[in-house]
Design a protein around this motif. Structure first.
Motif, PDB file in Angstrom:
ATOM      1  N   LEU A  24      -5.983  -1.194  15.980  1.00  0.00           N
ATOM      2  CA  LEU A  24      -7.128  -0.204  16.319  1.00  0.00           C
ATOM      3  C   LEU A  24      -8.298  -1.097  15.282  1.00  0.00           C
ATOM      4  N   ASP A  25      -9.416  -0.682  15.816  1.00  0.00           N
ATOM      5  CA  ASP A  25     -10.747  -1.040  15.030  1.00  0.00           C
ATOM      6  C   ASP A  25     -11.028   0.024  14.104  1.00  0.00           C
ATOM      7  N   VAL A  26     -10.853  -0.013  12.822  1.00  0.00           N
ATOM      8  CA  VAL A  26     -10.958   1.201  11.824  1.00  0.00           C
ATOM      9  C   VAL A  26     -12.323   1.033  11.183  1.00  0.00           C
ATOM     10  N   SER A  27     -13.188   0.292  11.517  1.00  0.00           N
ATOM     11  CA  SER A  27     -14.435  -0.054  10.879  1.00  0.00           C
ATOM     12  C   SER A  27     -15.482   1.029  11.021  1.00  0.00           C
ATOM     13  N   PRO A  28     -15.349   1.988  12.177  1.00  0.00           N
ATOM     14  CA  PRO A  28     -16.290   3.061  11.889  1.00  0.00           C
ATOM     15  C   PRO A  28     -15.928   4.040  10.858  1.00  0.00           C
ATOM     16  N   GLN A  29     -14.724   4.027  10.155  1.00  0.00           N
ATOM     17  CA  GLN A  29     -14.458   4.616   9.227  1.00  0.00           C
ATOM     18  C   GLN A  29     -15.377   4.665   7.891  1.00  0.00           C
ATOM     19  N   GLY A  30     -15.815   3.134   7.693  1.00  0.00           N
ATOM     20  CA  GLY A  30     -16.520   2.842   6.815  1.00  0.00           C
ATOM     21  C   GLY A  30     -17.704   3.596   6.573  1.00  0.00           C
ATOM     22  N   VAL A  31     -18.289   3.874   7.642  1.00  0.00           N
ATOM     23  CA  VAL A  31     -19.699   4.490   7.795  1.00  0.00           C
ATOM     24  C   VAL A  31     -19.391   6.045   7.609  1.00  0.00           C
ATOM     25  N   ILE A  32     -18.744   6.514   8.605  1.00  0.00           N
ATOM     26  CA  ILE A  32     -18.525   7.999   8.831  1.00  0.00           C
ATOM     27  C   ILE A  32     -17.830   8.694   7.707  1.00  0.00           C
ATOM     28  N   GLY A  33     -16.714   7.953   7.032  1.00  0.00           N
ATOM     29  CA  GLY A  33     -16.068   8.309   6.226  1.00  0.00           C
ATOM     30  C   GLY A  33     -16.765   8.628   4.752  1.00  0.00           C
ATOM     31  N   ARG A  34     -17.719   7.687   4.439  1.00  0.00           N
ATOM     32  CA  ARG A  34     -18.581   7.475   3.506  1.00  0.00           C
ATOM     33  C   ARG A  34     -19.645   8.550   3.376  1.00  0.00           C
ATOM     34  N   LEU A  35     -20.067   8.651   4.728  1.00  0.00           N
ATOM     35  CA  LEU A  35     -21.297   9.697   4.895  1.00  0.00           C
ATOM     36  C   LEU A  35     -20.592  11.044   4.763  1.00  0.00           C
TER      37      LEU A  35
END
Length: 174
Positions: A24-35
C-alpha cells in the motif's frame, strides 16, 4: 546500531505501515495524519480562549456570526445555522444557553410573526469584542511558528484544497 527514528508520530506510523503493508502507498497519511493532529492541537489552543470567556466553541461561533452581521447585530436562527455550519437543532441549544447568560435575546420577526430573530445584547457585544480580540491574538501566536512566507503559502494551498473538496461530487456518486 539502532535505526534513526522518523521525525514525528505520523512518520513512525507510516514506517510501521510500510513495513507491515508494503503493498500500500501510505503517503497520504503524511498530509492527512498531520493535518488531523494539527487540527486537534489548534482546537485545544483555541478552546482555551473561548473558555476564558465562559463560552463553548459553538457559542463563540454564534456570537461571532451575530457580531459580523453588523448593526443591529441580529440574524434569524436559520441564517445563524448557515453562517456557523450547524443544524438548527444545535443552534437552538446554543441560543438557549446564550440567552440564559444574557448575551442574546430572541424576538418575533417584524416581517414574519412566526419567525424569530436572535440579537446580541450590549453585554454580548462587549464580551464577543473582547473574546474575538484575544482569539485573533491567539491565532497570530499560533501562526507565528511559521514564517510569513510559509503562512501565506499554506493559506494558498489550504484554500485551493478546500475549494476542490467542497466542490467535488459526493463520495459514491457517479
Amino acid at each position: 546500531m539502532h535505526e534513526p527514528q522518523p521525525p514525528d508520530r505520523v512518520a513512525r506510523i507510516q514506517a510501521d505501515w510500510r513495513r507491515e503493508r508494503p503493498d500500500l502507498d501510505v503517503s497520504p497519511q503524511g498530509v492527512i495524519g498531520r493535518l488531523h493532529r494539527l487540527a486537534d492541537h489548534l482546537t485545544d489552543e483555541l478552546r482555551l480562549v473561548y473558555g476564558h470567556y465562559g463560552l463553548s466553541e459553538g457559542e463563540f461561533d454564534v456570537l461571532c456570526a451575530l457580531r459580523r452581521a453588523g448593526e443591529p447585530y441580529e440574524r434569524a436562527p436559520g441564517e445563524l445555522a448557515a453562517h456557523t455550519m450547524v443544524t438548527t437543532g444545535a443552534m437552538t441549544k446554543r441560543v438557549d444557553s446564550l440567552e440564559r447568560a444574557g448575551l442574546v435575546t430572541r424576538r418575533r420577526s417584524d416581517d414574519d410573526q412566526r419567525g424569530r430573530i436572535v440579537a446580541l445584547t450590549q453585554p454580548g457585544r462587549e464580551l464577543i469584542d473582547r473574546a474575538f480580540t484575544d482569539h485573533m491574538r491567539n491565532e497570530r501566536r499560533l501562526l507565528s511558528l511559521l514564517t510569513p512566507t510559509e503562512s501565506t503559502a499554506l493559506e494558498g494551498l489550504l484554500t485551493t484544497w478546500l475549494s476542490h473538496v467542497e466542490n467535488a461530487a459526493p463520495s459514491g456518486s457517479s
